[in-house]
Motif scaffolding. Structure first.
Motif, PDB file in Angstrom:
ATOM      1  N   LEU A 123       0.854  -1.186   0.000  1.00  0.00           N
ATOM      2  CA  LEU A 123       0.000   0.000   0.000  1.00  0.00           C
ATOM      3  C   LEU A 123       0.890   1.237   0.000  1.00  0.00           C
ATOM      4  O   LEU A 123       1.789   1.358   0.833  1.00  0.00           O
ATOM      5  N   THR A 124       0.653   2.139  -0.927  1.00  0.00           N
ATOM      6  CA  THR A 124       1.352   3.424  -0.965  1.00  0.00           C
ATOM      7  C   THR A 124       0.344   4.481  -0.573  1.00  0.00           C
ATOM      8  O   THR A 124      -0.661   4.667  -1.267  1.00  0.00           O
ATOM      9  N   VAL A 125       0.601   5.133   0.548  1.00  0.00           N
ATOM     10  CA  VAL A 125      -0.356   6.085   1.119  1.00  0.00           C
ATOM     11  C   VAL A 125       0.243   7.487   1.043  1.00  0.00           C
ATOM     12  O   VAL A 125       1.297   7.744   1.629  1.00  0.00           O
ATOM     13  N   THR A 173       0.191  -5.375  -6.073  1.00  0.00           N
ATOM     14  CA  THR A 173       0.877  -6.641  -5.823  1.00  0.00           C
ATOM     15  C   THR A 173       2.328  -6.472  -6.278  1.00  0.00           C
ATOM     16  O   THR A 173       2.668  -5.478  -6.929  1.00  0.00           O
ATOM     17  N   ASN A 174       3.170  -7.453  -5.958  1.00  0.00           N
ATOM     18  CA  ASN A 174       4.610  -7.318  -6.229  1.00  0.00           C
ATOM     19  C   ASN A 174       4.968  -7.150  -7.707  1.00  0.00           C
ATOM     20  O   ASN A 174       5.965  -6.510  -8.030  1.00  0.00           O
ATOM     21  N   ASP A 175       4.153  -7.707  -8.603  1.00  0.00           N
ATOM     22  CA  ASP A 175       4.476  -7.565 -10.024  1.00  0.00           C
ATOM     23  C   ASP A 175       4.104  -6.185 -10.580  1.00  0.00           C
ATOM     24  O   ASP A 175       4.440  -5.861 -11.713  1.00  0.00           O
ATOM     25  N   GLU A 176       3.415  -5.373  -9.772  1.00  0.00           N
ATOM     26  CA  GLU A 176       3.007  -4.035 -10.215  1.00  0.00           C
ATOM     27  C   GLU A 176       3.919  -2.927  -9.693  1.00  0.00           C
ATOM     28  O   GLU A 176       3.669  -1.755  -9.950  1.00  0.00           O
ATOM     29  N   ILE A 233       5.449   2.546  -7.953  1.00  0.00           N
ATOM     30  CA  ILE A 233       4.435   1.855  -8.745  1.00  0.00           C
ATOM     31  C   ILE A 233       4.793   1.998 -10.222  1.00  0.00           C
ATOM     32  O   ILE A 233       5.023   3.101 -10.711  1.00  0.00           O
ATOM     33  N   LYS A 234       4.841   0.873 -10.932  1.00  0.00           N
ATOM     34  CA  LYS A 234       5.252   0.886 -12.341  1.00  0.00           C
ATOM     35  C   LYS A 234       4.352   1.760 -13.214  1.00  0.00           C
ATOM     36  O   LYS A 234       4.830   2.548 -14.013  1.00  0.00           O
ATOM     37  N   SER A 235       3.031   1.626 -13.065  1.00  0.00           N
ATOM     38  CA  SER A 235       2.109   2.279 -14.005  1.00  0.00           C
ATOM     39  C   SER A 235       1.548   3.615 -13.522  1.00  0.00           C
ATOM     40  O   SER A 235       0.782   4.241 -14.211  1.00  0.00           O
TER      41      SER A 235
END
Length: 196
Positions: A8-10, A80-83, A159-161
């Motif tokens: 979680l990125t808050v 999730t970890n792949d994101e 976060i990648k996207s």
């Protein structure tokens, strides 16, 4: 539903007592934090918490909704970890005498990309950056050579996207509705901006 690791990125304002408000949400639900990190974000006066939990998708969705209800929270991203792209840093303290005597240790450290940060006659401290497996594998190997001490940091992640909240905050500051006489407009504006 199966449990898996979620990050979680808050994004928040830096207010006294905010950490306690977030912690209460987790403790009431008896959810253990695997990792917790707080740091400034790319925007002045806005902070980001990176929280890792192992839970089902449904539980995490409810957590996100609850955290976003806190007034000082702008936005929560659940990934999730792949994101995400994520790392941890670890420090390993080993006897300097072992490093001087055994060439295998030097090769091992090079293989894991570890750097010496302190060299003393009695011990040397190495720093390595990586994910759980890399950090744990080096830990196991150095344990064979008389590891004295070990510590690892919390996870940090990007976060990648996502564009994060940078553009949204800049847009909000540009059209700062606090200059208007009605405060409720600002809260409604903030709420709309951070809905995704």
């Amino acid at each position: 539903m199966m449990k898996k690791e979620h990050t979680l990125t808050v994004y928040t304002e830096n207010q006294v007592g905010l950490l306690n408000k977030i912690a209460i949400i987790f403790s009431r639900r008896k959810i253990n934090l695997e990792s917790f990190n707080s740091s400034p974000s790319e925007i002045e006066k806005i902070y980001r918490f990176t929280i890792v939990v192992i839970e089902t998708e449904e539980v995490v969705r409810n957590l996100v909704r609850q955290i976003e209800k806190i007034v000082d929270v702008f936005k929560v991203f659940n990934n999730t970890n792949d994101e995400i792209i994520w790392q941890q840093i670890a420090l390993y303290k080993v006897p300097t005498s072992v490093i001087m005597k055994d060439v295998k240790v030097e090769r091992l450290l090079r293989e894991f990309g570890a750097n010496a940060v302190v060299i003393r006659s009695d011990y040397t401290v190495f720093e390595a950056t990586g994910q759980d497996d890399e950090i744990n594998n080096l830990l196991k190997e150095l344990d064979k050579y008389g590891l004295i001490e070990f510590v690892r940091s919390s996870r940090i992640a990007i976060i990648k996207s996502s564009e994060g909240v940078h553009k949204k905050v800049l847009d909000m500051q540009k059209n700062d509705p606090r200059k208007s006489p009605i405060n409720n407009e600002y809260l409604n504006h903030k709420s709309k901006i951070f809905q995704m």
